[in-house]
Design an enzyme around this catalytic site. Structure first.
Site, PDB file in Angstrom:
ATOM      1  N   LYS A 129     -25.257  54.072  29.616  1.00 47.42           N
ATOM      2  CA  LYS A 129     -24.359  53.834  28.485  1.00 47.42           C
ATOM      3  C   LYS A 129     -22.980  54.458  28.720  1.00 47.42           C
ATOM      4  O   LYS A 129     -21.947  53.801  28.547  1.00 47.42           O
ATOM      5  CB  LYS A 129     -24.997  54.401  27.209  1.00 47.42           C
ATOM      6  CG  LYS A 129     -24.070  54.568  26.022  1.00 47.42           C
ATOM      7  CD  LYS A 129     -23.496  53.250  25.556  1.00 47.42           C
ATOM      8  CE  LYS A 129     -22.814  53.384  24.208  1.00 47.42           C
ATOM      9  NZ  LYS A 129     -21.860  54.473  24.076  1.00 47.42           N
ATOM     10  N   ASP A 179     -25.675  50.493  22.345  1.00 46.97           N
ATOM     11  CA  ASP A 179     -25.960  51.710  21.588  1.00 46.97           C
ATOM     12  C   ASP A 179     -26.689  51.338  20.303  1.00 46.97           C
ATOM     13  O   ASP A 179     -27.059  50.189  20.106  1.00 46.97           O
ATOM     14  CB  ASP A 179     -24.659  52.460  21.277  1.00 46.97           C
ATOM     15  CG  ASP A 179     -23.683  51.586  20.534  1.00 46.97           C
ATOM     16  OD1 ASP A 179     -24.100  50.907  19.583  1.00 46.97           O
ATOM     17  OD2 ASP A 179     -22.508  51.544  20.902  1.00 46.97           O
TER      18      ASP A 179
END
Length: 290
Positions: A207, A226
């Site tokens: 991420k 996310d």
DNA sequence: CAAGTGCCTTTATC
DNA sequence: AGATAAAGGCACT
């Protein structure tokens, strides 16, 4: 200095600076203030006009991603009613090309934090370790250099509210300094190669790597996933997945490796080559209302 | 008002 | 490989 944007260059400065890709810009009255290297940059938008001081026109064009062809992007990603609503609501939101070092530290700090907290951490870091710059009577601070943060103790970094992230930042700064790592070279490398290299740093998972690749290196192939993207998937794209998968997303608190990959794959397949712009609009939309 | 929940996740450990 | 717990602290409910 002033730039008059042609009608084809759709841009919204407020949306672009408020959507969680950058954390240190401040709006005071009508002007936005940001720090670029060791200078304060002041900018405002009135309709099609951008007025700014502290940077050159080419810098502004690159930094704010003004070369991205948004009409084409909107045509390609506008696959359904929901994304078209999101585009309408945040029309002119663009992907920035920020400084890679600041971006890397920002997103290492961002893990498991909300945007207000991230802003506080980075403000503390800059106040403590960044050089002061005076501008119009205000005191601004440059972002701390790699050497400064590499030289700071983990305990002192913790005092900036970094928590366990202090160790990640410290180790990453030291590694960069020791290997004399060259961020600029990443811009020339492909997405996969650049991502692989970023993943070597402490506190950088897929991420965070995707966010750095996207917001500072211009790798639009990235598609960060996310909790907000997860919510968008559950709330608006559930028909694209099996009921079992949606149930699993609802049950688990975070996001497992396999779910990350699955949502990442879906986003890129479904929205096409400018998928990341869809990601940003979905993110902004999800955060604003839910 | 206390206690629980959630936060633009990664890492260590199984 | 793939799941799971732990890691600040603060705002919000």
């Amino acid at each position: 200095m002033k730039i008059l944007l042609p009608d084809s260059v759709i841009f919204n400065l407020d949306c672009t600076l408020c959507c969680g890709q950058t954390f240190r810009w401040e709006k005071r009255a009508v002007w936005w203030y940001g720090i670029v290297r060791d200078r304060v940059l002041r900018i405002r938008q009135t309709g099609n006009q951008l007025e700014f001081e502290g940077a050159s026109e080419p810098f502004i064009t690159t930094y704010f991603g003004l070369n991205d062809d948004l009409p084409r992007v909107y045509r390609e990603i506008g696959k359904d009613e929901h994304i078209r609503t999101a585009i309408e609501a945040f029309r002119g939101l663009r992907i920035l090309r920020q400084d890679p070092w600041e971006c890397l530290v920002s997103f290492i700090c961002a893990s498991y934090k909300n945007i207000a907290a991230i802003r506080r951490m980075l403000h503390e870091l800059s106040m403590k370790y960044g050089g002061q710059i005076r501008f119009e009577g205000y005191a601004f601070h440059a972002f701390p250099t790699i050497d400064t943060l590499a030289g700071a103790t983990v305990e002192d970094l913790r005092k900036c509210d970094l928590g366990y992230r202090a160790d990640y930042v410290s180790r990453t700064a030291k590694k960069i300094r020791e290997t004399d790592y060259d961020f600029e070279s990443l811009k020339k490398k492909g997405y996969s190669q650049a991502k692989e290299e970023l993943l070597q740093f402490s506190g950088v998972g897929k991420k965070v790597a995707d966010c750095v690749l996207l917001f500072s290196l211009g790798k639009l192939e990235a598609f960060p996933v996310d909790v907000w993207i997860k919510r968008a998937a559950m709330g608006h794209y559930s028909s694209r997945f099996s009921e079992e998968f949606i149930r699993r997303l609802q049950d688990e608190k975070g996001l497992s490796d396999t779910d990350y990959e699955k949502l990442n794959y879906f986003g890129r397949q479904y929205f096409g080559s400018f998928a990341v712009y869809a990601q940003e609009y979905l993110y902004a939309c999800e955060r604003s209302q839910g």
